[in-house]
Enzyme design. Structure first.
Site, PDB file in Angstrom:
ATOM      1  N   HIS A 157       1.051  -1.454   0.172  1.00 49.10           N
ATOM      2  CA  HIS A 157      -0.373   0.067   0.523  1.00 49.10           C
ATOM      3  C   HIS A 157       0.801   1.405  -0.297  1.00 49.10           C
ATOM      4  O   HIS A 157       1.831   1.239   0.920  1.00 49.10           O
ATOM      5  CB  HIS A 157      -0.596  -0.039   1.365  1.00 49.10           C
ATOM      6  CG  HIS A 157      -2.305   0.830   1.027  1.00 49.10           C
ATOM      7  ND1 HIS A 157      -1.938   2.290   1.412  1.00 49.10           N
ATOM      8  CD2 HIS A 157      -3.409   1.113   1.299  1.00 49.10           C
ATOM      9  CE1 HIS A 157      -2.755   3.042   1.114  1.00 49.10           C
ATOM     10  NE2 HIS A 157      -3.885   2.056   1.195  1.00 49.10           N
ATOM     11  N   ASP A 190      -7.297  -5.871   1.939  1.00 51.47           N
ATOM     12  CA  ASP A 190      -7.870  -6.418   0.655  1.00 51.47           C
ATOM     13  C   ASP A 190      -7.417  -8.323   1.500  1.00 51.47           C
ATOM     14  O   ASP A 190      -8.120  -9.004   1.518  1.00 51.47           O
ATOM     15  CB  ASP A 190      -7.604  -6.155  -0.107  1.00 51.47           C
ATOM     16  CG  ASP A 190      -7.906  -4.945  -0.535  1.00 51.47           C
ATOM     17  OD1 ASP A 190      -9.279  -4.375  -0.018  1.00 51.47           O
ATOM     18  OD2 ASP A 190      -7.400  -3.990  -1.065  1.00 51.47           O
TER      19      ASP A 190
END
Length: 384
Positions: A284, A326
């Site tokens: 990320h 996720d």
């Protein structure tokens, strides 16, 4: 041989915030590698930092600054709701990971909405039997958006009440049972899972509640800046969330896991990267040291899924990127027997609370969000 700097050294030389450093890394402007002494930390290429510092010192045009702010750049909208600070997600001064250890989504809404009491998300009784799921969520929210009054000139309390009602519509459309219990328990009943799973759902909802100015939140704020109703603003957020590069990433992780179960984790990752696709569920831009939301959720639920265990190990070995939220949602879904679309549904329900907070903040600001485009097309001929 290149010199490598710690995060603290890089920040000091550039005189920027951590989010800006991570943005430079994500755009390929600064090289990064795991710290050999501590793989949980990262090092940054000193030559790249020196070159970038020189360019910054020379200054940039206003148009270039504005363009870079749109994609992982310098903060562009003032907000008191949430931020990413030293690798932590902060909700109005509180660490979201710590908050997720005990808070409900209703209590988190009270914090983000600056309200004295926990919110209530009551699902309306349907006129006819509903088909629960994503399609129903869009349909029911769109119907409410067409009925609500505009948001301009209204108090924050009135706007929060409308937002809570709209979130209740989402709650019902996504299969939560009726009642006044906290949402995580009603979801667990609606999804036919036990109380132990309900607590994991609670943690996930709190961790997903807000994430500063992500794409869906920005869309909701743009809608709010025009005076659209809270339900219409939530609809803008939900539509944006559905994209595969945002809330749809959880579905991609589920596909990757199924591919790994058939062909093996290393082969699945090679196939995925071979099609020039970023690996879903890992890395990320705001968290080069690791996503604290994933760390908190995985620490609470564990990972007993052998396929996902092998996928995590192979992904870290191949890319150096650590699991993000996720991936953690995929572990939650597969390991605890949730509906296959649970990652998106949890994202939508949790994040709707953050959207509502940003909607109210934007409306109270009185500003309209209307950036200019940098035209790169043809122009008519001019007479000379």
């Amino acid at each position: 041989m290149s010199e490598w700097l710690s995060r603290e050294e890089a920040l000091e030389r550039l005189k920027v915030r951590p989010q800006t450093l991570y943005a430079y890394v994500s755009r390929g402007r600064i090289g990064m590698r795991p710290d050999h002494a501590d793989p949980r930390r990262s090092e940054y290429r000193a030559d790249d930092i020196a070159a970038l510092a020189t360019r910054r010192a020379r200054g940039r045009s206003p148009s270039a600054i504005a363009e870079s702010a749109i994609a992982w750049g310098e903060p562009s909208i003032v907000t008191a709701i949430s931020t990413v600070w030293h690798g932590q997600l902060i909700y109005r001064g509180q660490d979201a990971a710590v908050l997720s250890e005990h808070a409900t989504l209703e209590e988190t809404a009270a914090l983000l909405w600056a309200m004295p009491q926990p919110a209530r998300f009551e699902a309306p009784l349907p006129d006819a039997p509903l088909q629960f799921g994503r399609a129903s969520a869009f349909a029911q929210l769109a119907m409410l958006a067409g009925q609500e009054r505009p948001s301009l000139g209204r108090s924050a309390a009135s706007l929060c009440a409308d937002a809570a009602r709209a979130i209740g519509v989402l709650v019902g459309a996504l299969g939560a049972s009726a009642g006044t219990d906290p949402l995580h328990r009603r979801l667990a009943r609606g999804w036919s899972v036990g109380d132990d799973v309900a607590d994991a759902i609670r943690r996930a909802l709190v961790l997903l509640a807000d994430h500063e100015l992500n794409a869906s939140t920005f869309a909701a704020r743009v809608a709010a800046s025009t005076g659209a109703s809270p339900a219409a603003c939530l609809m803008a957020g939900l539509a944006t969330l559905s994209g595969p590069r945002h809330g749809g990433a959880g579905e991609a992780v589920m596909h990757l896991a199924e591919d790994a179960a058939r062909h093996g984790a290393e082969a699945a990752i090679r196939r995925w990267l071979g099609h020039d696709r970023p690996l879903p569920g890992f890395g990320h831009q705001l968290y080069p040291e690791g996503d604290p939301r994933a760390t908190a959720l995985l620490a609470a639920i564990g990972n007993s899924d052998e396929t996902l265990q092998s996928l995590e190990a192979a992904a870290i070995a191949a890319t150096g990127a650590r699991p993000n939220i996720d991936f953690a949602l995929a572990v939650l879904t597969r390991g605890l027997g949730l509906p296959r679309d649970a990652p998106f549904q949890l994202f939508a329900l949790g994040r709707s609370v953050g959207w509502a907070a940003h909607i109210v903040e934007q409306i109270m600001s009185g500003n309209i969000i209307r950036p200019r485009g940098r035209y790169d097309g043809l122009l008519p001929p001019t007479d000379r």
